[in-house]
Design a protein around this motif. Structure first.
Motif, PDB file in Angstrom:
ATOM      1  N   HIS A 399       0.795  -1.178  -0.128  1.00  0.00           N
ATOM      2  CA  HIS A 399       0.003  -0.022   0.195  1.00  0.00           C
ATOM      3  C   HIS A 399       0.872   1.302   0.201  1.00  0.00           C
ATOM      4  N   HIS A 400       0.344   2.154  -0.309  1.00  0.00           N
ATOM      5  CA  HIS A 400       1.028   3.769  -0.244  1.00  0.00           C
ATOM      6  C   HIS A 400       1.038   4.044   1.101  1.00  0.00           C
ATOM      7  N   GLU A 401       2.364   4.518   1.389  1.00  0.00           N
ATOM      8  CA  GLU A 401       2.322   4.966   2.748  1.00  0.00           C
ATOM      9  C   GLU A 401       2.720   6.482   2.853  1.00  0.00           C
ATOM     10  N   ALA A 402       2.152   7.082   3.675  1.00  0.00           N
ATOM     11  CA  ALA A 402       2.359   8.498   3.885  1.00  0.00           C
ATOM     12  C   ALA A 402       3.815   8.673   4.613  1.00  0.00           C
ATOM     13  N   PRO A 403       4.577   9.831   4.227  1.00  0.00           N
ATOM     14  CA  PRO A 403       5.791   9.916   4.715  1.00  0.00           C
ATOM     15  C   PRO A 403       5.744  10.053   6.295  1.00  0.00           C
ATOM     16  N   ALA A 404       6.541   9.789   6.935  1.00  0.00           N
ATOM     17  CA  ALA A 404       6.862  10.070   8.524  1.00  0.00           C
ATOM     18  C   ALA A 404       8.045  10.695   8.889  1.00  0.00           C
ATOM     19  N   SER A 495      15.922   6.961  22.964  1.00  0.00           N
ATOM     20  CA  SER A 495      15.527   7.651  22.038  1.00  0.00           C
ATOM     21  C   SER A 495      15.487   7.151  20.643  1.00  0.00           C
ATOM     22  N   VAL A 496      14.170   7.617  20.222  1.00  0.00           N
ATOM     23  CA  VAL A 496      13.733   7.048  18.747  1.00  0.00           C
ATOM     24  C   VAL A 496      13.579   8.040  17.780  1.00  0.00           C
ATOM     25  N   LYS A 497      14.109   7.584  16.711  1.00  0.00           N
ATOM     26  CA  LYS A 497      13.825   8.536  15.288  1.00  0.00           C
ATOM     27  C   LYS A 497      13.430   7.752  14.142  1.00  0.00           C
ATOM     28  N   ASP A 502       9.562   7.599   0.201  1.00  0.00           N
ATOM     29  CA  ASP A 502       9.455   6.745  -0.743  1.00  0.00           C
ATOM     30  C   ASP A 502      10.689   5.896  -0.777  1.00  0.00           C
ATOM     31  N   SER A 503      11.665   6.306  -0.774  1.00  0.00           N
ATOM     32  CA  SER A 503      12.879   5.997  -0.968  1.00  0.00           C
ATOM     33  C   SER A 503      13.695   5.254   0.422  1.00  0.00           C
ATOM     34  N   ASN A 504      13.376   5.723   1.348  1.00  0.00           N
ATOM     35  CA  ASN A 504      14.151   5.261   2.631  1.00  0.00           C
ATOM     36  C   ASN A 504      13.608   5.223   3.973  1.00  0.00           C
ATOM     37  N   ARG A 505      13.330   4.094   4.531  1.00  0.00           N
ATOM     38  CA  ARG A 505      12.419   3.947   5.639  1.00  0.00           C
ATOM     39  C   ARG A 505      13.470   3.463   6.754  1.00  0.00           C
ATOM     40  N   THR A 506      13.655   4.216   7.710  1.00  0.00           N
ATOM     41  CA  THR A 506      14.706   3.966   8.948  1.00  0.00           C
ATOM     42  C   THR A 506      14.128   4.244  10.282  1.00  0.00           C
ATOM     43  N   LEU A 507      14.216   3.384  11.181  1.00  0.00           N
ATOM     44  CA  LEU A 507      14.094   3.538  12.480  1.00  0.00           C
ATOM     45  C   LEU A 507      15.246   3.422  13.194  1.00  0.00           C
ATOM     46  N   VAL A 508      15.757   4.364  14.108  1.00  0.00           N
ATOM     47  CA  VAL A 508      16.815   4.129  14.884  1.00  0.00           C
ATOM     48  C   VAL A 508      16.401   4.167  16.214  1.00  0.00           C
ATOM     49  N   LEU A 509      16.947   3.197  16.942  1.00  0.00           N
ATOM     50  CA  LEU A 509      16.423   2.992  18.460  1.00  0.00           C
ATOM     51  C   LEU A 509      17.830   3.071  19.245  1.00  0.00           C
ATOM     52  N   TYR A 510      17.739   4.317  19.944  1.00  0.00           N
ATOM     53  CA  TYR A 510      19.156   4.647  20.795  1.00  0.00           C
ATOM     54  C   TYR A 510      18.756   4.389  22.118  1.00  0.00           C
ATOM     55  N   VAL A 511      19.662   3.465  22.707  1.00  0.00           N
ATOM     56  CA  VAL A 511      19.493   3.344  24.457  1.00  0.00           C
ATOM     57  C   VAL A 511      20.656   3.401  24.910  1.00  0.00           C
ATOM     58  N   GLU A 512      20.820   4.373  26.123  1.00  0.00           N
ATOM     59  CA  GLU A 512      21.970   4.546  26.621  1.00  0.00           C
ATOM     60  C   GLU A 512      21.701   4.516  28.052  1.00  0.00           C
ATOM     61  N   ASP A 513      22.509   3.966  28.785  1.00  0.00           N
ATOM     62  CA  ASP A 513      22.329   3.738  30.392  1.00  0.00           C
ATOM     63  C   ASP A 513      23.663   4.353  31.237  1.00  0.00           C
ATOM     64  N   SER A 514      23.467   4.507  32.560  1.00  0.00           N
ATOM     65  CA  SER A 514      24.312   5.160  33.460  1.00  0.00           C
ATOM     66  C   SER A 514      25.362   4.097  33.973  1.00  0.00           C
ATOM     67  N   GLY A 515      25.571   2.876  33.267  1.00  0.00           N
ATOM     68  CA  GLY A 515      26.444   1.954  33.725  1.00  0.00           C
ATOM     69  C   GLY A 515      27.624   2.326  33.027  1.00  0.00           C
ATOM     70  N   ALA A 559      20.223   0.866  17.346  1.00  0.00           N
ATOM     71  CA  ALA A 559      19.927  -0.392  16.364  1.00  0.00           C
ATOM     72  C   ALA A 559      19.252   0.524  15.318  1.00  0.00           C
ATOM     73  N   HIS A 560      19.696   0.279  14.013  1.00  0.00           N
ATOM     74  CA  HIS A 560      19.066   0.679  12.904  1.00  0.00           C
ATOM     75  C   HIS A 560      18.129  -0.162  12.218  1.00  0.00           C
ATOM     76  N   TYR A 561      17.106   0.027  12.152  1.00  0.00           N
ATOM     77  CA  TYR A 561      16.101  -0.988  11.443  1.00  0.00           C
ATOM     78  C   TYR A 561      15.416  -0.544  10.290  1.00  0.00           C
ATOM     79  N   HIS A 562      15.509  -1.037   9.192  1.00  0.00           N
ATOM     80  CA  HIS A 562      14.986  -0.773   7.829  1.00  0.00           C
ATOM     81  C   HIS A 562      13.675  -1.618   7.726  1.00  0.00           C
ATOM     82  N   TRP A 563      12.555  -1.040   7.151  1.00  0.00           N
ATOM     83  CA  TRP A 563      11.386  -1.992   6.731  1.00  0.00           C
ATOM     84  C   TRP A 563      10.911  -1.470   5.212  1.00  0.00           C
TER      85      TRP A 563
END
Lengths: 566, 99
Positions: A399-404, A495-497, A502-515, A559-563
């Protein structure tokens, strides 16, 4: 009790006929006359005639023959028959009653006796009529009740059933003592793989027991789908049942959480007989006793959640059963558990056969023919592939997906780390992107892996190699609880981005801790070695993500996730 | 069968159940504690109970509620081993004094 009857009188003797007619007419009744058996049968109409008087000896069918035919015409309608006879032969008179006559009147007629007999007949008819009306009422009420129950049953089964119960890892057996039953078995796949299972047994049986299952199932399926954990779902179910059920109603239950990423199960038992865990390495099963009150008994602030963690290898088994099994009496009236379950507890029964074995015992003791309570049994063959999504499941329709394009940051400090589970909320925001919502199970898996690493190894400083043995596994989780409860400082930043066109679909999940971080360069070399328990999480991430990057000495990971939407 | 006895001195209501403790004695059991004056403490004598099921557990919860919930004093006494086992599985020792 004055009632006007329409009476059919048949007699071949004209003077007797006229005499009886005048007596009956004087009493106020309507009289229909017939002169022989055949004539009586022709004139008989069950809708208008309420009483029939037949002379025994008549031409063209005698009284007895006519009586039999009249009875068959009357069918379900009760029409009393009185025989008229000049003879006083006892045998003949008793035969009148034997073929279904109500009474007889001897000739010559005595008006006083006839009046008394008619009054008795009228009383009989009134009683009969009332009974017939009541019978019809009960029948129609019963039919309506059954119809209602059938409809309710369909609704009930739709709510409490899930196709997940057909998973080949599960075997279930159920015997109900009513149309509705107070036992439920629920199963749902978790978004990050694995499964939640619940076997519940409501106090009592029938409709009143079944009704509590509706909110239970509702919360179970809804919260599991949203990614909540067992230890969040159980208190919620307890609180809801406590609020809506009367105080003598509650639900004994076992909740099983199958975790595939670290091959473990967690079991909560509140009021059910011991669950049995059959490890292939041990002869006797481990008994998981009830350490909790049933659901719906304690108020939310008094409720505690005592959970047993166990690690498994593929092929280990778990069984649970409701107390219908436990409380059932054997054929000699003794309660069941004392003698009959002993071989099961002692490990004398092959694990893969245990559910069938249990049913055979119930059959043998004739418990199943007449169960006094609902009987349910659940067997699970544990496997690290349970609920791991098959490829067809994650193939979305093109299906066609609107940009986000959005990003957000969620920082949890010590107090919130103790009291909140951020993952369902984070997941909910991410899945507002339609294309991504098709991959929610993968995203949840990545997110929970990153978050538990940050929390357990980063903030709480737990060493994952402790999980190696099954003993260590339990210790690990105890330590986790303890450290978390006393946590006073530390943070996890999520942190989520999302950017999608149309050409590029990326989700970046960044998790940082105090350890302190960890030696990620060294561990990466071993990543293919999934035998090392603590590597499994990383191997999984690598598989699912386009790339996984560690920074800040291992205390931060992106973590970089493409779909695809095609 | 349900019998009850009110001790005026200690203001303790003793309820004795005989035979099967299940739904069939629901009304009698409820009447036993609602039809007398409110007691200070309650004892349910289980010495002659041969069998008890989940609706009996529900009735005990009903009594506990009536007696004041968390602040109630309800003792379950003289149960045979099978009866105590069922009470234990349900973790009722956390709500009642079982002896």
């Amino acid at each position: 009790m004055k009632q006007v009857l329409t009476i059919l009188v048949a007699d071949d003797n004209p003077s007797d006929l006229v005499l009886l007619e005048s007596i009956l007419s004087q009493l106020g009744h309507n009289v229909v006359l017939a002169t022989n058996g055949r004539d009586a049968i022709d004139k008989f109409d069950p809708l208008s005639i309420q009483l029939v008087c037949l002379d025994v000896e008549m031409p063209n069918k005698n009284g007895w023959e006519a009586a039999l035919e009249i009875q068959s015409i009357a069918g379900d309608v009760f029409v009393p028959i009185i025989f008229l006879s000049g003879v006083t032969d006892i045998m003949m008179l008793s035969n009148c009653l034997n073929i279904g006559g109500t009474d007889f009147i001897s000739k010559p007629y005595k008006p006083a006796l006839i009046t008394a007999k008619l009054n008795a007949i009228v009383r009989l008819l009134v009683t009969q009529k009332t009974l017939a009306e009541q019978r019809d009422q009960v029948a129609s009420y019963n039919a309506r009740l059954l119809e209602d129950q059938e409809i309710a049953k369909v609704v009930y089964e739709n709510i409490t059933n899930s196709n997940c119960l057909k998973d080949s890892a599960l075997s279930t057996i159920h015997y109900g003592s009513d149309t509705f039953n107070g036992d439920v078995i629920l199963a749902a796949y978790k978004p990050n793989g694995g499964m939640h299972l619940l076997l519940g047994d409501f106090a009592g049986h029938g409709l009143s027991a079944a009704i509590g299952a509706l909110p239970l199932a509702d919360i179970f399926f809804d919260w599991t789908k949203k990614g909540f954990l067992m230890r969040q779902i159980i208190p919620e179910i307890n609180a809801r049942l406590k609020k809506i059920l009367p105080s003598n109603m509650f639900c004994s239950a076992a909740f099983i959480d199958i975790q595939v990423n670290n091959s473990s199960i967690e079991v909560w038992n509140g009021g059910l007989p011991d669950l049995l865990f059959f490890s292939q390495r041990a002869r006797r099963p481990i008994r998981l006793a009830s350490n909790n009150l049933p659901l719906g008994v304690l108020s939310p602030d008094a409720f505690e959640c005592q959970i047993d963690p166990i690690s498994f290898v593929t092929g280990d088994r778990l069984i649970a059963f409701s107390d219908g099994v436990y409380e059932a009496a054997d054929s000699s009236g003794n309660m069941f558990f004392q003698s009959i379950l002993e071989p099961l507890y002692a490990g004398d029964i092959e694990a893969s056969y245990s559910v069938e074995w249990l049913m055979e015992q119930l059959q043998k003791e004739k418990v199943l023919e007449n169960p006094h309570d609902d009987i349910s049994c659940l067997g699970v063959r544990l496997d690290s592939n349970i609920g791991v999504s098959s490829p067809k499941q994650s193939l979305p329709k093109s299906h066609h997906e609107a940009p986000a394009d959005f990003s957000f940051e969620y920082v949890l400090n010590a107090d919130s780390l103790r009291n909140t589970d951020p993952l369902p909320y984070v997941l909910q925001i991410i899945t507002t992107v339609p294309g991504l919502s098709n991959f929610s199970s993968q995203i949840f898996m990545i997110l929970s892996e990153l978050y538990s690493n940050a929390l357990e190894h980063g903030v709480l400083q737990l060493k994952s190699h402790k999980k190696d043995s099954s003993d260590g596994f339990a210790c690990y989780y105890e330590e986790r609880e303890r450290n978390l409860a006393s946590l006073s400082e530390g943070y996890v930043k999520i942190s989520v981005k999302v950017s999608s066109d149309d050409s590029n679909r990326t989700l970046v999940l960044y998790v940082e801790d105090s350890g302190d971080g960890f030696d990620f360069a060294n561990i990466k070399h071993n990543i293919s070695d999934t035998e090392l328990l603590y590597n499994r999480g990383l191997a999984l991430l690598d598989q699912l993500c386009y790339k996984v990057e560690f920074t800040k000495g291992g205390s931060a990971v992106a973590a970089h996730y493409h779909w695809n939407v095609d | 069968m349900v019998e009850s006895f009110f001790d005026n001195q200690s203001e303790c209501l003793t309820i004795k159940v005989k035979g099967r403790f299940d739904y069939s004695c629901h009304k009698m059991f409820k009447d036993a504690f609602t039809s007398t004056k409110v007691a200070n403490s309650y004892e349910v004598n289980l010495s002659e109970v041969m069998y008890l099921d989940s609706s009996a557990l529900g009735m005990l919860l009903l009594l506990r509620d009536y007696a004041g919930g968390a602040s109630s004093v309800v003792k379950l006494t003289h149960g045979n081993s099978a009866v105590v086992e069922i009470l234990t599985i349900a973790n009722f020792h956390r709500l009642f004094e079982i002896s």
